[in-house]
Structures are given as C-alpha cells and as structure tokens.
Design a protein around this motif. Structure first.
Motif, mmCIF file in Angstrom:
data_model
loop_
_atom_site.group_PDB
_atom_site.id
_atom_site.type_symbol
_atom_site.label_atom_id
_atom_site.label_comp_id
_atom_site.label_asym_id
_atom_site.label_seq_id
_atom_site.Cartn_x
_atom_site.Cartn_y
_atom_site.Cartn_z
ATOM 1 N N ARG A 203 32.621 40.965 51.903
ATOM 2 C CA ARG A 203 33.523 40.023 52.564
ATOM 3 C C ARG A 203 34.025 40.574 53.894
ATOM 4 N N LEU A 204 34.376 41.852 53.935
ATOM 5 C CA LEU A 204 34.869 42.430 55.179
ATOM 6 C C LEU A 204 33.782 42.401 56.252
ATOM 7 N N ASN A 205 32.558 42.714 55.868
ATOM 8 C CA ASN A 205 31.461 42.665 56.835
ATOM 9 C C ASN A 205 31.278 41.242 57.367
ATOM 10 N N GLU A 206 31.412 40.260 56.483
ATOM 11 C CA GLU A 206 31.307 38.863 56.896
ATOM 12 C C GLU A 206 32.390 38.506 57.910
ATOM 13 N N LEU A 207 33.622 38.956 57.665
ATOM 14 C CA LEU A 207 34.725 38.673 58.585
ATOM 15 C C LEU A 207 34.518 39.363 59.927
ATOM 16 N N ILE A 208 34.056 40.603 59.894
ATOM 17 C CA ILE A 208 33.819 41.347 61.135
ATOM 18 C C ILE A 208 32.745 40.672 61.974
ATOM 19 N N GLU A 209 31.760 40.082 61.301
ATOM 20 C CA GLU A 209 30.670 39.401 62.005
ATOM 21 C C GLU A 209 31.052 38.001 62.457
ATOM 22 N N GLY A 210 32.319 37.632 62.256
ATOM 23 C CA GLY A 210 32.798 36.357 62.769
ATOM 24 C C GLY A 210 32.830 35.222 61.776
ATOM 25 N N GLY A 211 32.692 35.546 60.490
ATOM 26 C CA GLY A 211 32.741 34.518 59.466
ATOM 27 C C GLY A 211 34.108 33.870 59.366
ATOM 28 N N SER A 212 34.141 32.659 58.854
ATOM 29 C CA SER A 212 35.394 31.919 58.750
ATOM 30 C C SER A 212 36.332 32.569 57.728
ATOM 31 N N ARG A 213 37.615 32.546 58.037
ATOM 32 C CA ARG A 213 38.611 33.093 57.116
ATOM 33 C C ARG A 213 39.066 32.057 56.091
ATOM 34 N N LYS A 214 38.597 30.826 56.230
ATOM 35 C CA LYS A 214 39.014 29.773 55.316
ATOM 36 C C LYS A 214 37.779 29.156 54.665
ATOM 37 N N PRO A 215 37.758 29.059 53.342
ATOM 38 C CA PRO A 215 38.787 29.588 52.438
ATOM 39 C C PRO A 215 38.647 31.096 52.291
ATOM 40 N N PRO A 216 39.732 31.784 51.969
ATOM 41 C CA PRO A 216 39.638 33.232 51.759
ATOM 42 C C PRO A 216 38.902 33.539 50.460
ATOM 43 N N MET A 217 38.319 34.731 50.383
ATOM 44 C CA MET A 217 37.747 35.201 49.133
ATOM 45 C C MET A 217 38.878 35.712 48.250
ATOM 46 N N GLN A 218 38.996 35.161 47.058
ATOM 47 C CA GLN A 218 40.050 35.593 46.131
ATOM 48 C C GLN A 218 39.435 35.756 44.752
ATOM 49 N N LYS A 219 39.081 37.005 44.428
ATOM 50 C CA LYS A 219 38.380 37.312 43.186
ATOM 51 C C LYS A 219 39.317 38.052 42.224
ATOM 52 N N ILE A 220 39.441 37.528 41.007
ATOM 53 C CA ILE A 220 40.152 38.230 39.940
ATOM 54 C C ILE A 220 39.098 38.528 38.871
ATOM 55 N N VAL A 221 38.736 39.794 38.748
ATOM 56 C CA VAL A 221 37.570 40.192 37.961
ATOM 57 C C VAL A 221 37.993 40.565 36.541
ATOM 58 N N PRO A 222 37.319 40.023 35.522
ATOM 59 C CA PRO A 222 37.705 40.372 34.151
ATOM 60 C C PRO A 222 37.346 41.808 33.802
ATOM 61 N N PRO A 223 38.232 42.509 33.089
ATOM 62 C CA PRO A 223 37.924 43.850 32.587
ATOM 63 C C PRO A 223 37.145 43.732 31.281
ATOM 64 N N ARG A 224 36.781 44.869 30.709
ATOM 65 C CA ARG A 224 36.151 44.855 29.394
ATOM 66 C C ARG A 224 36.677 46.019 28.570
ATOM 67 N N LEU A 225 36.636 45.828 27.280
ATOM 68 C CA LEU A 225 37.108 46.860 26.356
ATOM 69 C C LEU A 225 35.962 47.811 26.030
ATOM 70 N N VAL A 226 36.231 49.102 26.133
ATOM 71 C CA VAL A 226 35.256 50.130 25.759
ATOM 72 C C VAL A 226 35.768 50.788 24.479
ATOM 73 N N VAL A 227 35.098 50.534 23.367
ATOM 74 C CA VAL A 227 35.577 51.003 22.070
ATOM 75 C C VAL A 227 34.929 52.343 21.733
ATOM 76 N N ARG A 228 35.803 53.336 21.510
ATOM 77 C CA ARG A 228 35.327 54.664 21.123
ATOM 78 C C ARG A 228 36.074 55.104 19.869
#
Length: 244
Positions: A203-228
């Motif tokens: 996303r930062l590279n896209e913005l630096i190259e002049g990409g549109s800021r709208k809509p913004p990238m807004q990612k909320i990434v799911p975690p995962r459980l590691v069972v040990r």
C-alpha cells in the motif's frame, strides 16, 4: 523539532511505515499537514482520523476470544486474565474484551477480581503467581495477554509444584520464538505480522507512486490459535466473531 518532523522536513524519505504507537499529537498533525504518504501497522491511532487512515493490524478482540474459548472448551472455568497496565494501548484492551466476551457467550460469570494489569514482562507473571499463591487453589487456567507474562507464570507455577497443564492450563499471546522451546511448550495466539508487512509495504508503495488515497486500505487481520503443551488438549478453533 522531533525526529519525525526532521525526517519529513529534510525530504530524505518518500513515505512512512508507522509502527510506534507513542507518537505525539503534534507529530500526527505535522505528518498530516506534510502530505507525506504513510501506513500504520499493528495499532490504532487515537489522534489521527481513523476513517482517513491506511492501516493494518490484528483483530485482538478475536485473539482474546480464541484463547479464552479454547480454555473453556477443554473444561476450564476459573480463568484469570493478565493484561497490560497502559490505558493508551488498545491491543490489550481489545484482548480483554475478547476474554470477557468468551466468558459471557459460554454462560460463565465475569469476575473482575480475576483480571490483573501491569507492565507486561516475565517478572509480572512470575511475581504475580508467587505473591498471590492463594489464587492457585481458586483457578484452573491463565490467559496472559503476552507470551512473556505467560512464561513467567509457568516458571512460578513449576517452582510451587503446580502442574502445567495438569492443574492449571496457560495460554499466551504473540507466538514469540521462546514459547516453542519453553517447557511445557506454550499455547498462544499468533499474530500474522508477515501478512501485515506485505499489506503495508504494498500500500505504501502504491501511495508513493501516486495512487489514490480514497478509499484508504483498512485491514484487520484475524489471528490464529497455536495449540501446544501448556493447555494439555487440542481443540478446533472457534469460529470468527463479528468485528465491532
């Protein structure tokens, strides 16, 4: 003038990946006024307008929910929660919200006396267990919102002759490397930081190259459980819960 302001003023950078949550309101205003492209990683920013911001971070409420639900699924009912004593750090606040939601969704009472907060460290977990050893007879699980705290708890429990996971199950958060080799090996919540980095850099590279800021990238990434080993049982991960 701060280091951030000096960097922007010197025109030696084309963009910012912002990882440090302790940026001042003055610096945020300067970043915005400068127009420099930026992407925020791993946290929410209380000063900047979130709806206009490019960001990526972990769904920490789901992480707390995953950890606590796993403990409930293996039969644990008295679960203490060890959080961070920093009201400005939304990550730990959300992890606690997930813990509380899991208790409520499974019909278990919420006991605020089982929630403790301090600067997260190995010594926090270790000293809490040693100083409040009477808790050992009242609980059957620990959800520590940072792996170092969880490892400190395990070390103290071992010294007190308490079996992990036979007597008390322990789950941490962050999936640090040490947790894979500590005995017992630590069950934890994994944050997909590599995925964060890919999203943010692209996303930062896209913005630096002049990409549109709208809509913004807004990612909320799911975690995962590691069972040990520190829980003593393997369970299917709970389904996704809706984001607020």
């Amino acid at each position: 003038m701060s280091n951030i302001q000096n960097l922007i003023k010197s025109r030696k950078i084309d963009g910012l990946l912002i990882i440090n949550p302790e940026i001042t309101e003055e610096d945020w205003d300067y970043i915005k006024e400068s127009g420099i492209p930026f992407v925020v990683m791993h946290f929410q920013q209380k000063y900047a307008r979130t709806e206009e911001m490019d960001f990526v971070y972990t769904d920490h409420k789901k992480g707390g929910y995953l950890a606590t639900t796993h403990l409930i699924n293996i039969g644990r009912r008295k679960i203490i929660c060890l959080s961070e004593d920093n009201s400005s750090d939304f990550q730990f606040e959300k992890r606690t919200e997930g813990y509380l939601a899991a208790l409520q969704d499974n019909g278990l009472p919420v006991d605020r006396s089982l929630i403790f907060s301090m600067d997260y460290s190995f010594s926090f977990g270790y000293e809490l267990i040693k100083e409040k050893s009477e808790l050992i007879h009242k609980i059957d699980a620990i959800f520590a919102e940072a792996d170092l705290v969880a490892l400190g708890c395990i070390e103290a429990l071992k010294e007190l002759g308490v079996g992990v996971p036979e007597d008390i199950s322990v789950v941490g958060y962050d999936d640090i490397e040490l947790g894979k080799y500590f005995k017992p090996r630590l069950t934890t919540v994994h944050q997909p930081r590599e995925e964060h980095a890919i999203y943010a850099c692209n996303r930062l590279n896209e913005l630096i190259e002049g990409g549109s800021r709208k809509p913004p990238m807004q990612k909320i990434v799911p975690p995962r459980l590691v069972v040990r080993e520190s829980c003593g049982a393997f369970e299917k991960e709970p389904e996704n819960i809706p984001l607020e």
